[in-house]
Design a protein around this motif. Structure first.
Motif, PDB file in Angstrom:
ATOM      1  N   LEU A   1     -26.023  44.424  20.963  1.00 51.05           N
ATOM      2  CA  LEU A   1     -27.257  45.070  21.614  1.00 51.05           C
ATOM      3  C   LEU A   1     -27.812  44.438  22.603  1.00 51.05           C
ATOM      4  CD1 LEU A   1     -29.016  46.044  18.199  1.00 51.05           C
ATOM      5  CD2 LEU A   1     -28.066  47.723  19.913  1.00 51.05           C
ATOM      6  N   ALA A   2     -27.734  43.168  22.788  1.00 53.01           N
ATOM      7  CA  ALA A   2     -28.492  42.466  23.828  1.00 53.01           C
ATOM      8  C   ALA A   2     -27.325  42.763  25.108  1.00 53.01           C
ATOM      9  CB  ALA A   2     -28.241  40.998  23.580  1.00 53.01           C
ATOM     10  N   THR A   3     -26.115  42.945  24.997  1.00 54.94           N
ATOM     11  CA  THR A   3     -25.127  43.009  25.838  1.00 54.94           C
ATOM     12  C   THR A   3     -25.016  44.728  26.439  1.00 54.94           C
ATOM     13  OG1 THR A   3     -23.716  41.607  25.217  1.00 54.94           O
ATOM     14  CG2 THR A   3     -22.697  43.086  26.565  1.00 54.94           C
ATOM     15  N   GLU A   4     -25.226  45.712  25.527  1.00 54.54           N
ATOM     16  CA  GLU A   4     -25.163  46.805  25.742  1.00 54.54           C
ATOM     17  C   GLU A   4     -26.472  47.861  25.713  1.00 54.54           C
ATOM     18  OE1 GLU A   4     -22.317  48.709  26.572  1.00 54.54           O
ATOM     19  OE2 GLU A   4     -21.041  46.585  26.034  1.00 54.54           O
ATOM     20  N   ASP A   5     -27.426  47.483  25.133  1.00 56.56           N
ATOM     21  CA  ASP A   5     -28.633  48.297  25.174  1.00 56.56           C
ATOM     22  C   ASP A   5     -29.801  47.123  24.719  1.00 56.56           C
ATOM     23  OD1 ASP A   5     -30.739  50.303  25.387  1.00 56.56           O
ATOM     24  OD2 ASP A   5     -29.612  51.473  23.918  1.00 56.56           O
ATOM     25  N   ARG A   6     -30.246  46.457  25.528  1.00 59.28           N
ATOM     26  CA  ARG A   6     -31.487  45.667  25.240  1.00 59.28           C
ATOM     27  C   ARG A   6     -32.562  46.289  24.786  1.00 59.28           C
ATOM     28  NH1 ARG A   6     -31.498  43.425  31.016  1.00 59.28           N
ATOM     29  NH2 ARG A   6     -29.479  42.831  30.438  1.00 59.28           N
ATOM     30  N   ASN A   7     -32.820  47.697  25.161  1.00 63.45           N
ATOM     31  CA  ASN A   7     -33.918  48.404  24.958  1.00 63.45           C
ATOM     32  C   ASN A   7     -33.798  49.137  23.515  1.00 63.45           C
ATOM     33  OD1 ASN A   7     -35.534  47.336  27.132  1.00 63.45           O
ATOM     34  ND2 ASN A   7     -34.390  48.816  28.351  1.00 63.45           N
ATOM     35  N   PHE A   8     -32.819  48.918  22.835  1.00 63.48           N
ATOM     36  CA  PHE A   8     -32.425  49.986  21.800  1.00 63.48           C
ATOM     37  C   PHE A   8     -33.360  50.193  20.710  1.00 63.48           C
ATOM     38  CE2 PHE A   8     -30.673  50.460  17.334  1.00 63.48           C
ATOM     39  CZ  PHE A   8     -29.813  51.810  17.767  1.00 63.48           C
TER      40      PHE A   8
END
Length: 84
Positions: free
Chosen positions: A56-63
């Motif tokens: 998530l930190a790499t791909e979509d930090r606003n998940f």
């Protein structure tokens, strides 16, 4: 709300290729057949929380702050695609 889907020519396939596992009636593995990629399904609970947090930190930090679509990131990606 609504969901829209646009498929562009030349876009990668959405088909997930995974390993097919054949079991005997007693539950033993009889064999495996791989279609180009060797993947096995696992339950979310079997995945380390560190792997999930790192992804998530790499791909979509606003998940956790959007409803499935990060419109700001989508617009940014669209601008990059148009200009390059």
């Amino acid at each position: 709300g609504f969901i829209f889907f646009i498929w562009l020519p030349g876009a990668p396939s959405l088909e997930v290729k995974q390993t097919t596992t054949l079991y005997t009636n007693s539950g033993e593995i009889l064999g495996k057949h791989t279609y180009g990629q060797n993947r096995d399904w696992v339950a979310l609970s079997e995945i380390s929380p560190y792997v999930i947090q790192g992804t998530l930190a790499t791909e979509d930090r606003n998940f956790y702050t959007h409803n499935g679509f990060d419109l700001k990131r989508i617009a940014s990606a669209l601008m990059v695609d148009i200009t390059h």
